[in-house]
Motif scaffolding. Structure first.
Motif, PDB file in Angstrom:
ATOM      1  N   GLY A   1      15.346 -38.572 -25.807  1.00  0.00           N
ATOM      2  CA  GLY A   1      16.479 -39.187 -26.081  1.00  0.00           C
ATOM      3  C   GLY A   1      17.277 -40.006 -25.658  1.00  0.00           C
ATOM      4  N   ASP A   2      18.129 -40.549 -26.469  1.00  0.00           N
ATOM      5  CA  ASP A   2      18.990 -41.586 -25.990  1.00  0.00           C
ATOM      6  C   ASP A   2      19.616 -40.827 -24.164  1.00  0.00           C
ATOM      7  N   LEU A   3      20.233 -41.431 -23.412  1.00  0.00           N
ATOM      8  CA  LEU A   3      20.723 -42.154 -22.142  1.00  0.00           C
ATOM      9  C   LEU A   3      22.099 -41.220 -22.655  1.00  0.00           C
ATOM     10  N   TYR A   4      22.665 -40.385 -21.903  1.00  0.00           N
ATOM     11  CA  TYR A   4      23.943 -39.466 -21.597  1.00  0.00           C
ATOM     12  C   TYR A   4      24.820 -40.079 -20.397  1.00  0.00           C
ATOM     13  N   GLU A   5      25.413 -40.812 -19.657  1.00  0.00           N
ATOM     14  CA  GLU A   5      26.127 -41.036 -18.983  1.00  0.00           C
ATOM     15  C   GLU A   5      27.629 -39.967 -18.255  1.00  0.00           C
ATOM     16  N   SER A   6      27.581 -39.457 -18.058  1.00  0.00           N
ATOM     17  CA  SER A   6      28.883 -38.381 -17.634  1.00  0.00           C
ATOM     18  C   SER A   6      30.467 -39.688 -17.313  1.00  0.00           C
ATOM     19  N   ALA A   7      31.134 -39.153 -18.240  1.00  0.00           N
ATOM     20  CA  ALA A   7      32.411 -40.069 -17.896  1.00  0.00           C
ATOM     21  C   ALA A   7      33.074 -38.912 -16.994  1.00  0.00           C
ATOM     22  N   ARG A   8      32.623 -37.658 -16.891  1.00  0.00           N
ATOM     23  CA  ARG A   8      33.791 -36.979 -16.133  1.00  0.00           C
ATOM     24  C   ARG A   8      33.788 -36.900 -14.562  1.00  0.00           C
ATOM     25  N   ARG A   9      31.656 -36.956 -14.541  1.00  0.00           N
ATOM     26  CA  ARG A   9      30.871 -36.512 -13.661  1.00  0.00           C
ATOM     27  C   ARG A   9      30.179 -37.878 -12.888  1.00  0.00           C
ATOM     28  N   PRO A  10      31.376 -38.311 -12.427  1.00  0.00           N
ATOM     29  CA  PRO A  10      30.974 -40.377 -12.072  1.00  0.00           C
ATOM     30  C   PRO A  10      29.078 -39.646 -11.071  1.00  0.00           C
ATOM     31  N   GLY A  11      27.857 -40.548 -11.774  1.00  0.00           N
ATOM     32  CA  GLY A  11      26.738 -40.824 -11.048  1.00  0.00           C
ATOM     33  C   GLY A  11      26.084 -39.808 -11.518  1.00  0.00           C
ATOM     34  N   PHE A  12      26.478 -38.674 -12.597  1.00  0.00           N
ATOM     35  CA  PHE A  12      24.996 -37.269 -13.428  1.00  0.00           C
ATOM     36  C   PHE A  12      25.242 -38.675 -14.825  1.00  0.00           C
ATOM     37  N   SER A  13      23.907 -38.563 -15.252  1.00  0.00           N
ATOM     38  CA  SER A  13      22.926 -38.436 -16.289  1.00  0.00           C
ATOM     39  C   SER A  13      22.101 -37.889 -16.961  1.00  0.00           C
ATOM     40  N   SER A  14      21.902 -37.722 -18.089  1.00  0.00           N
ATOM     41  CA  SER A  14      20.767 -37.366 -18.264  1.00  0.00           C
ATOM     42  C   SER A  14      19.975 -37.577 -19.776  1.00  0.00           C
ATOM     43  N   ARG A  15      18.633 -37.276 -19.922  1.00  0.00           N
ATOM     44  CA  ARG A  15      18.194 -37.349 -21.381  1.00  0.00           C
ATOM     45  C   ARG A  15      18.075 -36.329 -22.015  1.00  0.00           C
ATOM     46  N   PHE A  16      17.223 -35.793 -23.223  1.00  0.00           N
ATOM     47  CA  PHE A  16      16.856 -34.572 -23.511  1.00  0.00           C
ATOM     48  C   PHE A  16      15.501 -34.592 -24.314  1.00  0.00           C
TER      49      PHE A  16
ATOM     50  N   ALA B   1      17.549 -27.138 -18.481  1.00  0.00           N
ATOM     51  CA  ALA B   1      17.346 -28.163 -17.629  1.00  0.00           C
ATOM     52  C   ALA B   1      16.747 -28.222 -16.136  1.00  0.00           C
ATOM     53  N   LEU B   2      16.132 -29.150 -16.308  1.00  0.00           N
ATOM     54  CA  LEU B   2      15.383 -29.589 -14.775  1.00  0.00           C
ATOM     55  C   LEU B   2      16.154 -30.233 -14.023  1.00  0.00           C
ATOM     56  N   TRP B   3      16.592 -30.845 -12.598  1.00  0.00           N
ATOM     57  CA  TRP B   3      17.201 -31.172 -12.048  1.00  0.00           C
ATOM     58  C   TRP B   3      16.441 -32.604 -11.314  1.00  0.00           C
ATOM     59  N   THR B   4      16.805 -34.072 -11.364  1.00  0.00           N
ATOM     60  CA  THR B   4      15.711 -35.023 -10.722  1.00  0.00           C
ATOM     61  C   THR B   4      15.639 -36.076  -9.915  1.00  0.00           C
ATOM     62  N   ALA B   5      15.632 -36.542  -9.262  1.00  0.00           N
ATOM     63  CA  ALA B   5      15.635 -37.785  -8.142  1.00  0.00           C
ATOM     64  C   ALA B   5      15.164 -39.168  -9.181  1.00  0.00           C
ATOM     65  N   ASP B   6      14.701 -38.848 -10.550  1.00  0.00           N
ATOM     66  CA  ASP B   6      14.126 -39.890 -11.192  1.00  0.00           C
ATOM     67  C   ASP B   6      13.971 -39.662 -12.822  1.00  0.00           C
ATOM     68  N   LEU B   7      14.871 -39.359 -13.224  1.00  0.00           N
ATOM     69  CA  LEU B   7      15.218 -39.160 -15.275  1.00  0.00           C
ATOM     70  C   LEU B   7      14.086 -40.357 -15.011  1.00  0.00           C
ATOM     71  N   ASP B   8      13.917 -41.654 -14.753  1.00  0.00           N
ATOM     72  CA  ASP B   8      13.350 -42.458 -16.031  1.00  0.00           C
ATOM     73  C   ASP B   8      11.469 -41.852 -15.619  1.00  0.00           C
ATOM     74  N   GLY B   9      11.577 -41.697 -14.444  1.00  0.00           N
ATOM     75  CA  GLY B   9       9.979 -41.370 -14.766  1.00  0.00           C
ATOM     76  C   GLY B   9       9.766 -40.259 -14.390  1.00  0.00           C
ATOM     77  N   VAL B  10      10.158 -38.858 -15.160  1.00  0.00           N
ATOM     78  CA  VAL B  10      10.185 -37.845 -15.084  1.00  0.00           C
ATOM     79  C   VAL B  10      10.139 -38.153 -16.628  1.00  0.00           C
ATOM     80  N   CYS B  11      11.009 -38.573 -17.174  1.00  0.00           N
ATOM     81  CA  CYS B  11      10.925 -38.794 -19.051  1.00  0.00           C
ATOM     82  C   CYS B  11      10.001 -39.251 -19.352  1.00  0.00           C
ATOM     83  N   HIS B  12       9.264 -40.276 -18.237  1.00  0.00           N
ATOM     84  CA  HIS B  12       8.345 -40.722 -19.356  1.00  0.00           C
ATOM     85  C   HIS B  12       6.725 -40.179 -19.405  1.00  0.00           C
ATOM     86  N   PHE B  13       7.243 -39.276 -18.039  1.00  0.00           N
ATOM     87  CA  PHE B  13       5.663 -38.465 -17.590  1.00  0.00           C
ATOM     88  C   PHE B  13       5.428 -37.292 -18.843  1.00  0.00           C
TER      89      PHE B  13
END
Length: 126
Positions: free
Chosen positions: A29-44, A7-19
């Motif tokens: 992978g598809d965007l995941y947005e947490s319902a439990r932790r507001p503001g958390f999102s991730s992609r594999f 797992a890698l934390w970033t301030a630019d999810l789309d930019g890092v995935c594009h890289f």
């Protein structure tokens, strides 16, 4: 036992995935947005072989400097040949993301080092 993902934390999810997609041919992978932790999102990010990378973003993550810190120092990717390392290092240099050119290290690795959009070092090796 094998590593399932890193797992890698970033301030630019789309930019890092594009890289990862552009530089290493990774599938994103598809965007995941947490319902439990507001503001958390991730992609594999899925490479051809090996573990996947979960790229994670949250409003509490700030862009940092390049100084060393506790935790993982870098990620190393095996490209399979010196020619592949040389080719990717040349592409990284042209893109302005090469940290260290291809070379034989003192511990007998042929590698180059580039950086992702957040400044994280990635070794590319045979």
């Amino acid at each position: 036992m094998k590593i399932a993902h890193v797992a890698l934390w970033t301030a630019d999810l789309d930019g890092v995935c594009h890289f990862w997609a552009e530089t290493f041919g990774a599938a994103v992978g598809d965007l995941y947005e947490s319902a439990r932790r507001p503001g958390f999102s991730s992609r594999f990010v899925y490479l051809k072989d090996g573990p996947s990378i979960e790229v994670m973003q949250g409003p509490w993550i700030m862009r940092g400097g390049l100084e060393e810190r506790q935790g993982y120092a870098h990620l190393a990717l095996s490209l399979g040949s010196r020619e592949a390392v040389d080719k990717m290092a040349a592409q990284a240099e042209a893109s302005g993301i090469l940290i260290s050119p291809a070379r034989m290290t003192g511990d007998s690795f042929y590698e180059a080092v580039l950086r992702d959009p957040d400044g994280n070092p990635i070794e590319i090796t045979v």
